[in-house]
Design a protein around this motif. Structure first.
Motif, PDB file in Angstrom:
ATOM      1  N   ASP A 271       0.809  -1.221   0.000  1.00  0.00           N
ATOM      2  CA  ASP A 271       0.000   0.000   0.000  1.00  0.00           C
ATOM      3  C   ASP A 271       0.842   1.271   0.000  1.00  0.00           C
ATOM      4  O   ASP A 271       0.487   2.260  -0.650  1.00  0.00           O
ATOM      5  CB  ASP A 271      -0.943   0.007   1.215  1.00  0.00           C
ATOM      6  N   LEU A 274       2.099   1.816  -3.464  1.00  0.00           N
ATOM      7  CA  LEU A 274       0.956   2.133  -4.319  1.00  0.00           C
ATOM      8  C   LEU A 274       0.547   3.602  -4.146  1.00  0.00           C
ATOM      9  O   LEU A 274       0.338   4.329  -5.133  1.00  0.00           O
ATOM     10  CB  LEU A 274      -0.226   1.221  -3.969  1.00  0.00           C
ATOM     11  N   ASN A 275       0.468   4.047  -2.903  1.00  0.00           N
ATOM     12  CA  ASN A 275       0.083   5.433  -2.625  1.00  0.00           C
ATOM     13  C   ASN A 275       1.127   6.415  -3.140  1.00  0.00           C
ATOM     14  O   ASN A 275       0.786   7.486  -3.666  1.00  0.00           O
ATOM     15  CB  ASN A 275      -0.124   5.634  -1.119  1.00  0.00           C
ATOM     16  N   ASP A 278       0.695   6.650  -6.916  1.00  0.00           N
ATOM     17  CA  ASP A 278      -0.491   7.419  -7.292  1.00  0.00           C
ATOM     18  C   ASP A 278      -0.276   8.910  -7.057  1.00  0.00           C
ATOM     19  O   ASP A 278      -0.750   9.758  -7.824  1.00  0.00           O
ATOM     20  CB  ASP A 278      -1.716   6.917  -6.522  1.00  0.00           C
ATOM     21  N   LYS A 282      -0.824  10.007 -10.492  1.00  0.00           N
ATOM     22  CA  LYS A 282      -2.289  10.192 -10.573  1.00  0.00           C
ATOM     23  C   LYS A 282      -2.933   9.135 -11.470  1.00  0.00           C
ATOM     24  O   LYS A 282      -3.874   9.409 -12.208  1.00  0.00           O
ATOM     25  CB  LYS A 282      -2.630  11.599 -11.102  1.00  0.00           C
ATOM     26  N   SER A 284      -4.804   6.706 -10.706  1.00  0.00           N
ATOM     27  CA  SER A 284      -6.165   6.318 -10.321  1.00  0.00           C
ATOM     28  C   SER A 284      -7.216   7.072 -11.118  1.00  0.00           C
ATOM     29  O   SER A 284      -8.385   6.662 -11.173  1.00  0.00           O
ATOM     30  CB  SER A 284      -6.388   6.531  -8.813  1.00  0.00           C
ATOM     31  N   LYS A 285      -6.794   8.164 -11.784  1.00  0.00           N
ATOM     32  CA  LYS A 285      -7.725   8.920 -12.629  1.00  0.00           C
ATOM     33  C   LYS A 285      -7.779   8.369 -14.051  1.00  0.00           C
ATOM     34  O   LYS A 285      -8.577   8.830 -14.869  1.00  0.00           O
ATOM     35  CB  LYS A 285      -7.312  10.403 -12.658  1.00  0.00           C
ATOM     36  N   LYS A 290      -5.220  -0.815 -14.177  1.00  0.00           N
ATOM     37  CA  LYS A 290      -5.972  -1.694 -13.284  1.00  0.00           C
ATOM     38  C   LYS A 290      -5.054  -2.616 -12.492  1.00  0.00           C
ATOM     39  O   LYS A 290      -4.428  -3.508 -13.051  1.00  0.00           O
ATOM     40  CB  LYS A 290      -6.973  -2.524 -14.099  1.00  0.00           C
TER      41      LYS A 290
END
Length: 406
Positions: A271, A274-275, A278, A282, A284-285, A290
């Protein structure tokens, strides 16, 4: 055959057999290929507890001997219990405890000419004492140096220093280094030439058998529907979620590309990383990116590979990478990071990219212009490459020669 009429080979360093992981698959396949060879007897160390522990109930045709021993592929498999409070030192404790078990077994059964094969270089500072004991018992110690563990970004500087020193000690003390990559063998000879290390090259293996799952199998179609993917409509990335596998470059470049397909990422959970990604990218936009979790069902994973439009490989550390071999055996188009390890394996059966800005995104745009004929030719070349140089039977035959049982 009696104890001293066959070659006893003790393997240390794998978490077990058949688990998801390079060494675990290697030990599984090696014992499978040699299970009917009366000249060789394997003894395999397995983790009794902790991360990646051995659960033999998931294997077929296991003969349980007691709580800590079982037989599989005619190999004697023994479990090592690891104290869970010792953190990062677990791997070192595991190898040393397994090594002590092997030496005690050799003494108890008066086994001559044994071979102890240690996978990875974790216990270098302790090698001198144990190698001396093995030699006094008439045995030899072989080592698979793996990749450059000391280069991995996840380790702190002190840990990296330990891995490098450990590698040096194990190269110095071993009777033979079995390198699974020509590049690793060259590195060992150059870096540790003053020790005159005895080396040989035996690659990691793969098979080219298609998945047993049919296109309409509910396990496969259910997985696709759950992840909102369609056959041939995704690029695939498989590997541990660590910086040296270049997830950041791959995701950034994919986002820059004009592809209408998805990027399906099968990886371990992390995590924090991953954070961080992101925050930087960015992603996740972008609905094309996936993260689809892990897939431990090997037939399902093979089916997912077979139906990918292309596989993207960003591993930059290590020798012959298992996920790369599996991709070449299953996926028609393979886009590999241009480093020695990957070029050695893929040769002209793959396409290559580097980390320069725009390089991979341009390659992605270009491969989407390829016709089916061109794609099929790459798929045929990739399978032939595996067949010619990396089939498990070929690898097992080479180990028979090294172990003196051919």
């Amino acid at each position: 055959m009696g104890n001293n009429q066959r070659q006893h080979v003790f393997i240390i360093g794998s978490k077990g057999l058949g688990n998801y992981g390079g060494y675990e698959t290697f030990v599984d396949k090696l014992t499978e290929c040699h299970q009917n060879n009366p000249k060789i007897k394997y003894h395999i160390a397995c983790k009794e507890n902790g991360s990646g522990y051995m659960d033999e109930t998931k294997l077929c045709d296991v003969k349980q001997i007691n709580e800590r021993q079982f037989e599989y592929h005619h190999a004697d498999c023994f479990k090592i219990h690891i104290p869970e409070k010792i953190g990062a030192a677990q791997a070192i404790y595991y190898d040393l405890a397994a090594l002590r078990w092997c030496i005690a077994f050799i003494k108890r059964y008066h086994i001559r000419h044994s071979i102890i094969y240690i996978l990875a270089c974790r216990i270098g500072p302790f090698m001198h004492k144990y190698v001396d004991q093995v030699h006094k018992l008439g045995g030899k110690v072989f080592v698979n140096p793996d990749g450059h563990e000391w280069m991995r970004a996840k380790w702190s500087k002190p840990v990296r220093w330990y891995w490098k020193e450990s590698e040096k000690s194990m190269v110095k003390r071993s009777d033979l280094l079995i390198c699974d990559s020509i590049s690793i063998e060259k590195y060992i000879k150059k870096e540790y030439g003053k020790f005159n290390p005895k080396t040989t090259f035996i690659a990691y293996g793969a098979d080219i058998k298609p998945s047993i799952l049919q296109d309409g199998n509910s396990k496969f179609t259910g997985w696709l529907n759950n992840k909102e993917l369609r056959p041939r409509g995704y690029y695939l990335l498989v590997g541990r979620f660590v910086p040296e596998n270049n997830f950041e470059t791959i995701i950034r470049e994919f986002m820059k590309s004009g592809s209408k397909k998805d990027l399906a990422i099968i990886t371990t959970k992390n995590d924090a990383f991953l954070n961080e990604l992101d925050k930087n990218l960015k992603f996740s936009k972008d609905p094309r990116i996936k993260f689809v979790g892990t897939v431990y069902d090997q037939e399902l994973l093979k089916k997912i590979r077979e139906n990918a439009y292309a596989y993207i490989h960003g591993h930059s550390v290590g020798g012959t990478n298992p996920s790369l071999l599996e991709a070449l055996s299953s996926t028609k188009l393979n886009l590999l990071l241009n480093v020695n390890f990957n070029k050695e394996v893929g040769q002209d059966a793959a396409l290559y990219w580097d980390k320069d800005e725009g390089n991979l995104s341009e390659l992605i745009n270009n491969v989407e212009l390829m016709n089916n004929n061109e794609i099929e030719k790459f798929g045929e070349k990739a399978k032939q490459r595996i067949k010619d140089a990396y089939s498990w039977q070929l690898i097992a035959d080479k180990y028979e020669e090294v172990f003196g049982v051919k």
